[in-house]
Design a protein around this motif. Structure first.
Motif, mmCIF file in Angstrom:
data_model
loop_
_atom_site.group_PDB
_atom_site.id
_atom_site.type_symbol
_atom_site.label_atom_id
_atom_site.label_comp_id
_atom_site.label_asym_id
_atom_site.label_seq_id
_atom_site.Cartn_x
_atom_site.Cartn_y
_atom_site.Cartn_z
ATOM 1 N N MET A 42 5.718 -11.970 -7.900
ATOM 2 C CA MET A 42 5.034 -11.088 -8.829
ATOM 3 C C MET A 42 5.047 -9.644 -8.306
ATOM 4 N N TYR A 43 4.603 -9.433 -7.075
ATOM 5 C CA TYR A 43 4.599 -8.095 -6.490
ATOM 6 C C TYR A 43 5.881 -7.858 -5.710
ATOM 7 N N LYS A 44 6.345 -6.611 -5.730
ATOM 8 C CA LYS A 44 7.568 -6.239 -5.018
ATOM 9 C C LYS A 44 7.315 -5.174 -3.948
ATOM 10 N N VAL A 45 6.264 -4.371 -4.122
ATOM 11 C CA VAL A 45 5.985 -3.263 -3.208
ATOM 12 C C VAL A 45 4.624 -3.492 -2.563
ATOM 13 N N PHE A 46 4.632 -3.520 -1.223
ATOM 14 C CA PHE A 46 3.422 -3.772 -0.456
ATOM 15 C C PHE A 46 3.133 -2.592 0.466
ATOM 16 N N PHE A 47 1.982 -2.652 1.118
ATOM 17 C CA PHE A 47 1.544 -1.610 2.045
ATOM 18 C C PHE A 47 2.654 -1.225 3.028
ATOM 19 N N GLU A 48 3.342 -2.222 3.570
ATOM 20 C CA GLU A 48 4.370 -1.973 4.586
ATOM 21 C C GLU A 48 5.571 -1.193 4.037
ATOM 22 N N ASP A 49 5.719 -1.120 2.726
ATOM 23 C CA ASP A 49 6.845 -0.418 2.107
ATOM 24 C C ASP A 49 6.561 1.063 1.862
ATOM 25 N N ILE A 50 5.356 1.498 2.166
ATOM 26 C CA ILE A 50 4.926 2.858 1.829
ATOM 27 C C ILE A 50 4.782 3.672 3.113
ATOM 28 N N ALA A 51 5.343 4.885 3.109
ATOM 29 C CA ALA A 51 5.295 5.739 4.296
ATOM 30 C C ALA A 51 4.767 7.124 3.941
ATOM 31 N N VAL A 52 4.091 7.720 4.894
ATOM 32 C CA VAL A 52 3.622 9.102 4.727
ATOM 33 C C VAL A 52 4.829 9.981 4.396
ATOM 34 N N GLY A 53 4.664 10.832 3.411
ATOM 35 C CA GLY A 53 5.732 11.730 2.984
ATOM 36 C C GLY A 53 6.537 11.221 1.808
ATOM 37 N N ASP A 54 6.413 9.937 1.480
ATOM 38 C CA ASP A 54 7.116 9.408 0.306
ATOM 39 C C ASP A 54 6.695 10.185 -0.940
ATOM 40 N N VAL A 55 7.668 10.543 -1.769
ATOM 41 C CA VAL A 55 7.408 11.261 -3.019
ATOM 42 C C VAL A 55 8.063 10.486 -4.156
ATOM 43 N N GLN A 56 7.333 10.350 -5.255
ATOM 44 C CA GLN A 56 7.877 9.719 -6.451
ATOM 45 C C GLN A 56 7.522 10.582 -7.661
ATOM 46 N N LYS A 57 8.458 10.665 -8.596
ATOM 47 C CA LYS A 57 8.243 11.376 -9.859
ATOM 48 C C LYS A 57 8.426 10.367 -10.980
ATOM 49 N N PHE A 58 7.519 10.402 -11.950
ATOM 50 C CA PHE A 58 7.575 9.416 -13.016
ATOM 51 C C PHE A 58 6.755 9.875 -14.218
ATOM 52 N N ALA A 84 1.676 -3.737 -5.410
ATOM 53 C CA ALA A 84 0.553 -4.668 -5.273
ATOM 54 C C ALA A 84 -0.776 -3.918 -5.216
ATOM 55 N N SER A 85 -0.991 -3.040 -6.178
ATOM 56 C CA SER A 85 -2.196 -2.212 -6.219
ATOM 57 C C SER A 85 -3.437 -3.062 -6.467
ATOM 58 N N MET A 86 -4.484 -2.734 -5.739
ATOM 59 C CA MET A 86 -5.763 -3.446 -5.872
ATOM 60 C C MET A 86 -6.876 -2.494 -6.283
ATOM 61 N N GLY A 87 -6.518 -1.371 -6.923
ATOM 62 C CA GLY A 87 -7.525 -0.438 -7.402
ATOM 63 C C GLY A 87 -7.812 0.675 -6.408
ATOM 64 N N SER A 88 -8.852 1.423 -6.715
ATOM 65 C CA SER A 88 -9.167 2.619 -5.936
ATOM 66 C C SER A 88 -10.661 2.731 -5.688
ATOM 67 N N PRO A 89 -11.043 3.135 -4.474
ATOM 68 C CA PRO A 89 -12.454 3.408 -4.225
ATOM 69 C C PRO A 89 -12.875 4.799 -4.686
ATOM 70 N N GLY A 90 -11.910 5.605 -5.170
ATOM 71 C CA GLY A 90 -12.299 6.891 -5.733
ATOM 72 C C GLY A 90 -11.385 8.044 -5.399
ATOM 73 N N LEU A 91 -11.726 9.171 -6.005
ATOM 74 C CA LEU A 91 -10.996 10.422 -5.798
ATOM 75 C C LEU A 91 -11.704 11.273 -4.754
ATOM 76 N N ASP A 92 -10.924 11.979 -3.958
ATOM 77 C CA ASP A 92 -11.492 12.973 -3.047
ATOM 78 C C ASP A 92 -11.562 14.333 -3.733
ATOM 79 N N GLU A 93 -10.636 14.566 -4.660
ATOM 80 C CA GLU A 93 -10.528 15.895 -5.267
ATOM 81 C C GLU A 93 -9.804 15.794 -6.604
ATOM 82 N N ILE A 94 -10.214 16.639 -7.531
ATOM 83 C CA ILE A 94 -9.483 16.796 -8.795
ATOM 84 C C ILE A 94 -9.604 18.262 -9.190
ATOM 85 N N ARG A 95 -8.496 18.844 -9.616
ATOM 86 C CA ARG A 95 -8.473 20.248 -10.028
ATOM 87 C C ARG A 95 -7.697 20.368 -11.332
ATOM 88 N N TRP A 96 -8.321 21.021 -12.298
ATOM 89 C CA TRP A 96 -7.656 21.321 -13.558
ATOM 90 C C TRP A 96 -7.216 22.771 -13.478
#
Length: 150
Positions: free
Chosen positions: A1-17, A79-91
């Motif tokens: 079901m899941y393809k992307v896990f914690f171990e697949d993510i690195a600091v500096g990774d950038v995605q556009k979508f 394999a996202s399990m949600g978020s405990p919240g935002l640190d910052e938001i700017r419009w």
């Protein structure tokens, strides 16, 4: 079901979508339910506001960004399990009817959860742009993602 896990993510990774067309109807519907300020509901009132014309609520912009993010998570199998919240938001700039939004994410930090060994914690920066590349909103969020099963 899941393809992307914690171990697949690195600091500096950038995605556009994402590609989300902002409509006048949706701006009015969202504002009437959640942010009924005149510049989100009435063309004439908006003309005399700092925005100069009808624009989306910042909260609506955040909701549109969230929709693109969730669609991306589903499409990539993260394999996202949600978020405990935002640190910052700017419009930074108003969002107007007829614009098309997209998102760019950059991973700022990763760490293993101390209380949940099967979870990794990610800190990410989000940028929401319109079709011309104008930066409309930024956010910094934390989210939880499953670690790869052993």
């Amino acid at each position: 079901m899941y393809k992307v896990f914690f171990e697949d993510i690195a600091v500096g990774d950038v995605q556009k979508f994402g590609s989300y067309e902002v409509t006048r109807e949706e701006i009015l519907e969202f504002a009437s339910k959640y942010d009924p300020q005149p510049f989100h509901l009435d063309d004439e009132a908006a003309k005399h506001s700092v925005f100069g014309k009808l624009c989306a609520s910042g909260w609506h912009t955040g909701a549109m960004m969230m929709r693109m993010l969730v669609d991306h998570v589903k499409a990539t199998g993260a394999a996202s399990m949600g978020s405990p919240g935002l640190d910052e938001i700017r419009w930074l700039e108003p969002v107007f009817p007829g614009e098309t939004l997209s998102v760019e994410t950059e991973i700022l930090g990763t760490r293993e959860s101390k209380s949940r060994p099967n979870i990794g914690l990610i800190k990410a920066a989000y940028k929401t742009f319109n079709q011309d590349g104008t930066l409309k909103m930024t956010a910094i969020s934390n989210y939880m993602i499953l670690r790869r099963p052993k």
